[in-house]
Each structure stands twice: as structure tokens, then as C-alpha cells.
Design an enzyme around this catalytic site. Structure first.
Site, PDB file in Angstrom:
ATOM      1  N   SER A 142      27.004 -10.500  20.902  1.00 40.34           N
ATOM      2  CA  SER A 142      27.580 -11.847  20.785  1.00 40.34           C
ATOM      3  C   SER A 142      27.768 -12.131  19.297  1.00 40.34           C
ATOM      4  CB  SER A 142      26.590 -12.857  21.374  1.00 40.34           C
ATOM      5  OG  SER A 142      26.965 -14.185  21.039  1.00 40.34           O
ATOM      6  N   TYR A 155      18.307 -16.792  23.223  1.00 40.75           N
ATOM      7  CA  TYR A 155      19.571 -16.041  23.256  1.00 40.75           C
ATOM      8  C   TYR A 155      19.855 -15.414  21.886  1.00 40.75           C
ATOM      9  CZ  TYR A 155      24.529 -15.207  24.492  1.00 40.75           C
ATOM     10  OH  TYR A 155      25.753 -14.643  24.754  1.00 40.75           O
TER      11      TYR A 155
END
Ligand code: NAD
Length: 260
Positions: A142, A155
Site C-alpha cells: 500500500s 494497517y
């Protein structure tokens, strides 16, 4: 291009993983789908990819928060199709909350699925790749592998961890015809993004519409969501022989997000 090879794509019943599975099938690769969902819908996806691309597609329901099921998924693929040549560690979930309110069970879940699952699957797949002297490991990381955002502690920690795992595996496998790279997307419109909008609105005291425009798209200079097909095209390139010298890299596909 990948005819006769086998790809395991984790978390491929939805979103980015499904698009990557379709993209690799389009290159002639047999596919192992994995992820959760309605059994009838998953069977439709499986049979649809087989029919459209003339490849074999199997489904395995492994829960990748469990290390033993990650290893079992790789064994299933090897037993079914004879090898795992491309491993796409893609399954992931999100939870948005301030650190002092972040539920400990959500932290454990996100670290298990978004980080440890990639370790367990890679560990199981590398021996076969080394023996065959060819392999492609692609981790869906990401932009949050490179930069942080508030309220996404687990995350961001997991994705930064994936960056480290990617580089380490790349170094260990570099002389075996194996590459290991991370794809770092910005915001892609999938159920994962859609589901985090209400919690982000709560954490920031905004409306959901404000979150979409003032938080999510504000992060991307292009002011547009990235499509799952664009991410899949990058994964297909990384799996190709033309990308054989690309290893240990973080491939940004984020509309300019981390350039700022
Ligand atoms: P998604 O919710 O559409 O898909 C997630 C997939 O993971 C689904 O197939 C789901 O069934 C599967 N999954 C969930 N829990 C699982 C478990 N315990 N075991 C096995 N599979 C499980 O989400 P997405 O947006 O396509 O996300 C895919 C990956 O892309 C994630 O790693 C995510 O962090 C990453 N990513 C997404 C974006 C984005 O904007 N959508 C941006 C950057 C990175």
C-alpha cells in the site's frame, strides 16, 4: 506468457485480488483463488475465469489469519496443479480508530492477515520456486507501506512490515530466478475502502461525503481512484520475464500520493 504456470492469489474473491487473478489467467496461468464470500458467487467466479481464459481455476477457503492454513493453501496448489510459480500475497483488512481506542483484537487480526500470512505463504512456496529456479512473489502492500495516515496504526504497521519482508525475501532469492516485489497502491475503489468510510467519518468528525473528497481523494494528486485493472496490469508485468531484474522494489501506483 505464463502458460502452464500456477498462481496463488490470496484474497481473490473480491477487489484487487480478483482483478489480479483475472489478469494472470489472461496470460495463461492456472489460478488458485482464495478468500471469503458466498459459495455460489465464488463458484460463478471460478467457472467464469476458467471459461473466459481457458485455464484451470481451483478455489481454496483457507483462513489466512492462521499460519497452518497459509501453508496448507500452498500445499493444496502444489498438489492440484504441480507447482506454485506466482504467489500474490494480497488478502487484507482494515480498521480505522484512534490508537487509544484501537481494539486489541483488530490489531491482532490485521497483523496476522496483512503481514504474517505473507510470511507463512512465502515460507511455504519458496522451496518449490528455488528447486525450479523460477518464481514471482508479489505482495499487495500500500502507499501505507511508505507513509502513514492517522487512525490506521495496525494497517500502517503491517504494510511497513510487508515492505521489510519484501526486501529481505528478494535478497535471499535473488540468485534463484525468483523476484519479490511489493505493489503500493493509493486508494482503489473496492469494498475495503468503502467499508472504512463510516469509521473514518466518526474518527474525524466528518460526513461520509467529506471523507471521500477531503480525506481519501485529497491524498491523491490525480483526485481519482485507481482502478483494480490498473493494479492487476502492474502485477501481470511483475510476473513477466521482462520484469526479471526488478526485485526488492516498492512499486507505487498511487496517483502521485507519496511524491508529496
Ligand atoms: P477487498 O475487501 O475487496 O478484498 C479482500 C480480500 O481478502 C477478499 O477476497 C476477502 O474475502 C479476503 N479475506 C479477508 N479475510 C481473509 C482471511 N482471513 N483469509 C483469507 N482471505 C481473506 O479489499 P481490496 O481493497 O481488494 O484489498 C486487497 C489488498 O489490497 C489488501 O491487502 C489491501 O490492504 C490492499 N490495498 C487496498 C487499497 C485500496 O484502496 N482498496 C489500497 C492499498 C492497498
Amino acid at each position: 506468457m505464463l502458460k502452464g504456470k500456477t498462481a496463488v492469489v490470496t484474497g481473490s474473491t473480491s477487489g484487487i485480488g480478483l482483478a489480479i487473478a483475472k489478469g494472470l489467467a489472461g496470460e495463461g496461468c492456472n489460478i488458485v483463488l482464495n478468500g471469503f464470500g458466498d459459495a455460489g458467487e465464488i463458484e460463478k467466479l471460478r467457472a467464469g475465469i476458467e471459461a473466459e481464459h481457458g485455464v484451470k481455476v481451483a478455489y481454496n477457503a483457507a483462513d489466512l489469519t492462521k499460519g497452518s492454513e497459509c501453508a496448507a493453501l500452498i500445499k493444496f496448489a502444489e498438489d492440484t496443479f504441480g507447482s506454485v510459480d506466482v504467489l500474490v500475497n494480497n488478502a487484507g483488512v482494515q480498521h480505522v480508530a484512534p490508537i487509544e481506542e484501537f481494539p486489541a483484537d483488530k490489531w491482532d487480526l490485521i497483523i496476522a492477515l496483512n503481514l504474517s500470512a505473507a510470511f507463512h505463504a512465502t515460507r511455504a512456496a519458496v522451496p518449490g520456486m528455488k528447486a525450479r529456479k523460477w518464481g514471482r512473489i508479489i505482495n499487495t502492500a500500500s502507499a501505507h507501506a511508505l507513509v502513514a495516515s492517522p487512525f490506521k496504526s495496525a494497517y500502517v504497521a503491517a504494510k511497513h512490515g510487508i515492505a521489510g519482508l519484501t526486501k529481505t525475501v528478494a535478497l535471499e532469492t535473488a540468485t534463484f530466478g525468483i523476484t519479490c516485489n511489493a505493489i503500493c497502491p493509493g486508494y482503489v475503489w473496492t469494498p475495503l475502502v468503502e467499508k472504512q468510510i463510516p469509521d473514518t467519518a466518526k474518527a474525524r468528525g466528518m460526513t461520509e461525503e467529506q471523507v471521500k473528497h477531503d480525506v481519501i481523494l485529497a491524498a491523491q494528486p490525480t483526485k481519482e481512484f485507481i482502478t483494480v485493472e490498473e493494479v492487476a496490469a502492474l502485477a501481470v508485468f511483475l510476473a513477466s520475464d521482462a520484469a526479471r531484474s526488478i526485485t526488492g522494489s516498492m512499486q507505487q501506483i498511487d496517483g502521485g500520493w507519496v511524491a508529496e
